[in-house]
Design a protein around this motif. Sequence first.
Motif, PDB file in Angstrom:
ATOM      1  N   UNK A  48      -5.939 -47.473 -38.511  1.00  0.00           N
ATOM      2  CA  UNK A  48      -6.561 -46.190 -38.821  1.00  0.00           C
ATOM      3  C   UNK A  48      -7.937 -46.134 -38.153  1.00  0.00           C
ATOM      4  N   UNK A  49      -8.259 -45.008 -37.525  1.00  0.00           N
ATOM      5  CA  UNK A  49      -9.519 -44.884 -36.783  1.00  0.00           C
ATOM      6  C   UNK A  49     -10.706 -45.268 -37.653  1.00  0.00           C
ATOM      7  N   UNK A  50     -11.486 -46.242 -37.175  1.00  0.00           N
ATOM      8  CA  UNK A  50     -12.679 -46.697 -37.875  1.00  0.00           C
ATOM      9  C   UNK A  50     -12.427 -47.766 -38.930  1.00  0.00           C
ATOM     10  N   UNK A  51     -11.179 -48.057 -39.247  1.00  0.00           N
ATOM     11  CA  UNK A  51     -10.838 -49.071 -40.252  1.00  0.00           C
ATOM     12  C   UNK A  51     -11.201 -50.456 -39.714  1.00  0.00           C
ATOM     13  N   UNK A  52     -12.014 -51.207 -40.449  1.00  0.00           N
ATOM     14  CA  UNK A  52     -12.455 -52.532 -40.013  1.00  0.00           C
ATOM     15  C   UNK A  52     -11.651 -53.601 -40.755  1.00  0.00           C
ATOM     16  N   UNK A  53     -11.143 -54.565 -39.997  1.00  0.00           N
ATOM     17  CA  UNK A  53     -10.310 -55.626 -40.561  1.00  0.00           C
ATOM     18  C   UNK A  53     -10.792 -56.972 -40.045  1.00  0.00           C
ATOM     19  N   UNK A  54     -10.967 -57.918 -40.947  1.00  0.00           N
ATOM     20  CA  UNK A  54     -11.342 -59.274 -40.572  1.00  0.00           C
ATOM     21  C   UNK A  54     -10.117 -59.992 -40.036  1.00  0.00           C
ATOM     22  N   UNK A  55     -10.299 -60.740 -38.954  1.00  0.00           N
ATOM     23  CA  UNK A  55      -9.185 -61.452 -38.335  1.00  0.00           C
ATOM     24  C   UNK A  55      -9.695 -62.747 -37.719  1.00  0.00           C
ATOM     25  N   UNK A  56      -8.758 -63.593 -37.352  1.00  0.00           N
ATOM     26  CA  UNK A  56      -9.061 -64.811 -36.613  1.00  0.00           C
ATOM     27  C   UNK A  56      -8.486 -64.601 -35.224  1.00  0.00           C
ATOM     28  N   UNK A  57      -9.313 -64.768 -34.212  1.00  0.00           N
ATOM     29  CA  UNK A  57      -8.877 -64.588 -32.835  1.00  0.00           C
ATOM     30  C   UNK A  57      -8.531 -65.950 -32.268  1.00  0.00           C
ATOM     31  N   UNK A  58      -7.293 -66.116 -31.892  1.00  0.00           N
ATOM     32  CA  UNK A  58      -6.845 -67.358 -31.282  1.00  0.00           C
ATOM     33  C   UNK A  58      -7.099 -67.219 -29.786  1.00  0.00           C
ATOM     34  N   UNK A  59      -8.164 -67.885 -29.301  1.00  0.00           N
ATOM     35  CA  UNK A  59      -8.615 -67.692 -27.921  1.00  0.00           C
ATOM     36  C   UNK A  59      -8.684 -68.999 -27.157  1.00  0.00           C
ATOM     37  N   UNK A  60      -8.900 -68.841 -25.892  1.00  0.00           N
ATOM     38  CA  UNK A  60      -9.217 -69.963 -25.014  1.00  0.00           C
ATOM     39  C   UNK A  60     -10.662 -69.739 -24.593  1.00  0.00           C
ATOM     40  N   UNK A  61     -11.527 -70.683 -24.905  1.00  0.00           N
ATOM     41  CA  UNK A  61     -12.939 -70.531 -24.555  1.00  0.00           C
ATOM     42  C   UNK A  61     -13.334 -71.576 -23.523  1.00  0.00           C
ATOM     43  N   UNK A  62     -14.506 -71.396 -22.919  1.00  0.00           N
ATOM     44  CA  UNK A  62     -14.965 -72.333 -21.894  1.00  0.00           C
ATOM     45  C   UNK A  62     -14.987 -73.747 -22.450  1.00  0.00           C
ATOM     46  N   UNK A  63     -14.502 -74.692 -21.676  1.00  0.00           N
ATOM     47  CA  UNK A  63     -14.461 -76.069 -22.158  1.00  0.00           C
ATOM     48  C   UNK A  63     -14.339 -77.060 -21.023  1.00  0.00           C
ATOM     49  N   UNK A  64     -14.280 -78.340 -21.377  1.00  0.00           N
ATOM     50  CA  UNK A  64     -14.353 -79.397 -20.375  1.00  0.00           C
ATOM     51  C   UNK A  64     -13.019 -79.790 -19.729  1.00  0.00           C
ATOM     52  N   UNK A  65     -11.911 -79.171 -20.108  1.00  0.00           N
ATOM     53  CA  UNK A  65     -10.634 -79.607 -19.531  1.00  0.00           C
ATOM     54  C   UNK A  65     -10.496 -79.144 -18.080  1.00  0.00           C
TER      55      UNK A  65
END
Length: 148
Positions: A48-65
Amino acid sequence: TPYDTLLVDAGERNGLQAGSIVFASGNVPIGRVSDVYLNSSKVVLFSNAGEKTQAVLSVKSAGPDSSGRLDGNVFIEIIGRGGGNFEMILPRDMALAKGDKAILPGIFPYTLATVETIISDPRDPFIKALLVSPVNIQELKFVEVEIK
């Protein structure tokens, strides 16, 4: 009913309560019960427009691999844009990719939305990501409501 709002034919008599999560296809959370009546309930979709929902984002972030990316989870807030679409704004240094998933926090990892488009400007320290629900909201015929 207004856009991104459902009216379901189950209510207080069926044990529904405000705040219960509503699912499509059995395992895709699409909204919450906002109002409960004797024989029906109103559901406001997460998109719904403007509806805010808390979530967990499963991401790939900068790292040493070797690929320069490292798996990680980040708590975020996604904002509904209507019609099963969402947006979120993140710091530029977050290595977000198409297909990363926003997951509803909890014991069971229910996918709320998937990153579809990333909008960035080199002058802006933030990026905007557009997400889409795994189900087509316009094609829904049935939903399931959790009973607390």
